[in-house]
Design a protein around this motif. Structure first.
Motif, PDB file in Angstrom:
ATOM      1  N   MET A   1      11.934  29.985  94.654  1.00 10.28           N
ATOM      2  CA  MET A   1      13.222  29.744  95.290  1.00 10.28           C
ATOM      3  C   MET A   1      13.016  29.557  96.792  1.00 10.28           C
ATOM      4  SD  MET A   1      16.702  31.707  94.647  1.00 10.28           S
ATOM      5  CE  MET A   1      17.800  32.052  95.977  1.00 10.28           C
ATOM      6  N   THR A   2      13.419  28.432  97.304  1.00 16.56           N
ATOM      7  CA  THR A   2      13.198  28.092  98.706  1.00 16.56           C
ATOM      8  C   THR A   2      14.415  28.469  99.540  1.00 16.56           C
ATOM      9  OG1 THR A   2      11.847  26.231  98.001  1.00 16.56           O
ATOM     10  CG2 THR A   2      12.606  26.221 100.273  1.00 16.56           C
ATOM     11  N   LYS A   3      14.150  29.263 100.591  1.00 14.94           N
ATOM     12  CA  LYS A   3      15.226  29.723 101.469  1.00 14.94           C
ATOM     13  C   LYS A   3      14.936  29.299 102.898  1.00 14.94           C
ATOM     14  CE  LYS A   3      16.897  33.902 100.725  1.00 14.94           C
ATOM     15  NZ  LYS A   3      17.132  35.361 100.784  1.00 14.94           N
ATOM     16  N   VAL A   4      15.941  28.626 103.526  1.00 18.90           N
ATOM     17  CA  VAL A   4      15.795  28.105 104.885  1.00 18.90           C
ATOM     18  C   VAL A   4      16.846  28.725 105.788  1.00 18.90           C
ATOM     19  CG1 VAL A   4      15.962  26.020 106.312  1.00 18.90           C
ATOM     20  CG2 VAL A   4      14.830  25.912 104.081  1.00 18.90           C
ATOM     21  N   LEU A   5      16.407  29.189 106.956  1.00 25.95           N
ATOM     22  CA  LEU A   5      17.313  29.710 107.977  1.00 25.95           C
ATOM     23  C   LEU A   5      17.606  28.591 108.972  1.00 25.95           C
ATOM     24  CD1 LEU A   5      18.823  31.928 109.554  1.00 25.95           C
ATOM     25  CD2 LEU A   5      16.615  32.595 110.550  1.00 25.95           C
ATOM     26  N   LEU A   6      18.897  28.247 109.116  1.00 25.03           N
ATOM     27  CA  LEU A   6      19.353  27.256 110.090  1.00 25.03           C
ATOM     28  C   LEU A   6      19.929  27.993 111.291  1.00 25.03           C
ATOM     29  CD1 LEU A   6      21.277  24.783 107.771  1.00 25.03           C
ATOM     30  CD2 LEU A   6      19.081  24.412 108.841  1.00 25.03           C
ATOM     31  N   VAL A   7      19.358  27.751 112.461  1.00 24.07           N
ATOM     32  CA  VAL A   7      19.803  28.432 113.675  1.00 24.07           C
ATOM     33  C   VAL A   7      20.292  27.382 114.666  1.00 24.07           C
ATOM     34  CG1 VAL A   7      19.218  30.113 115.448  1.00 24.07           C
ATOM     35  CG2 VAL A   7      17.968  30.128 113.262  1.00 24.07           C
ATOM     36  N   ASP A   8      21.607  27.338 114.858  1.00 24.60           N
ATOM     37  CA  ASP A   8      22.220  26.389 115.784  1.00 24.60           C
ATOM     38  C   ASP A   8      23.580  26.950 116.158  1.00 24.60           C
ATOM     39  OD1 ASP A   8      23.617  23.992 116.879  1.00 24.60           O
ATOM     40  OD2 ASP A   8      21.847  22.928 116.142  1.00 24.60           O
ATOM     41  N   ASP A   9      23.963  26.853 117.432  1.00 21.27           N
ATOM     42  CA  ASP A   9      25.259  27.391 117.839  1.00 21.27           C
ATOM     43  C   ASP A   9      26.415  26.518 117.364  1.00 21.27           C
ATOM     44  OD1 ASP A   9      24.161  25.578 119.740  1.00 21.27           O
ATOM     45  OD2 ASP A   9      25.623  26.197 121.224  1.00 21.27           O
ATOM     46  N   SER A  10      26.137  25.349 116.829  1.00 21.35           N
ATOM     47  CA  SER A  10      27.173  24.471 116.295  1.00 21.35           C
ATOM     48  C   SER A  10      27.202  24.573 114.767  1.00 21.35           C
ATOM     49  CB  SER A  10      26.902  23.020 116.697  1.00 21.35           C
ATOM     50  OG  SER A  10      27.724  22.146 115.952  1.00 21.35           O
ATOM     51  N   ALA A  11      28.302  25.122 114.237  1.00 22.81           N
ATOM     52  CA  ALA A  11      28.458  25.207 112.784  1.00 22.81           C
ATOM     53  C   ALA A  11      28.460  23.815 112.165  1.00 22.81           C
ATOM     54  CB  ALA A  11      29.748  25.952 112.432  1.00 22.81           C
ATOM     55  N   VAL A  12      29.024  22.846 112.873  1.00 24.59           N
ATOM     56  CA  VAL A  12      29.052  21.467 112.377  1.00 24.59           C
ATOM     57  C   VAL A  12      27.623  20.932 112.248  1.00 24.59           C
ATOM     58  CG1 VAL A  12      29.756  19.104 112.934  1.00 24.59           C
ATOM     59  CG2 VAL A  12      31.355  20.992 113.267  1.00 24.59           C
ATOM     60  N   MET A  13      26.793  21.167 113.239  1.00 22.71           N
ATOM     61  CA  MET A  13      25.407  20.700 113.180  1.00 22.71           C
ATOM     62  C   MET A  13      24.654  21.375 112.037  1.00 22.71           C
ATOM     63  SD  MET A  13      23.031  18.689 114.046  1.00 22.71           S
ATOM     64  CE  MET A  13      23.863  17.843 115.366  1.00 22.71           C
TER      65      MET A  13
END
Length: 126
Positions: A1-13
């Motif tokens: 199972m592949t899990k990716v953390l997305l870190v960006d101050d823009s929820a849209v991005m």
């Protein structure tokens, strides 16, 4: 199972990146999101089984560079690859990111092909 953390101050991005990953056929089973480096550190501690971190540079509270330096200073049992996904595209910024511990770099805006080429080293393709 592949899990990716997305870190960006823009929820849209964060949503745009998720959609683009799915459209390129890269396999991600779960996305975890954070709005800045501080939140990202909390997510790393809570989700020890992360396979990849996609990280913006310019964020409040803790920048992407500060985050990757802090992450690399931790004694984690597994080295999580970090790819910067940012508007900062100068050669100096790319070098700084790699010197700080980032594994890859993708400049916004990006195409699906660029995303697949950059993340293909870390994620499987359907």
């Amino acid at each position: 199972m592949t899990k990716v953390l997305l870190v960006d101050d823009s929820a849209v991005m964060r949503k745009i990146i998720q959609r683009n990953i799915k459209e390129t056929g890269l396999i991600v089973d779960e996305f975890v999101e954070a709005g800045d480096g501080n939140q990202a550190l909390d997510k790393v501690n809570a989700n020890g089984d992360l396979d990849l971190i996609l990280l913006d540079w310019n964020m409040p509270n803790m920048s992407g560079i500060e985050f990757v330096k802090t992450l690399r200073s931790l004694n984690l049992s597994k080295r999580i690859p970090v790819v910067m996904v940012t508007t900062e595209g100068s050669d100096a910024k790319v070098s700084e990111a790699k010197d700080s511990g980032a594994d890859g770099y993708l400049t916004k805006p990006f195409t699906g092909d660029q995303l697949r080429d950059t993340l293909g080293d870390y994620l499987l393709v359907q």
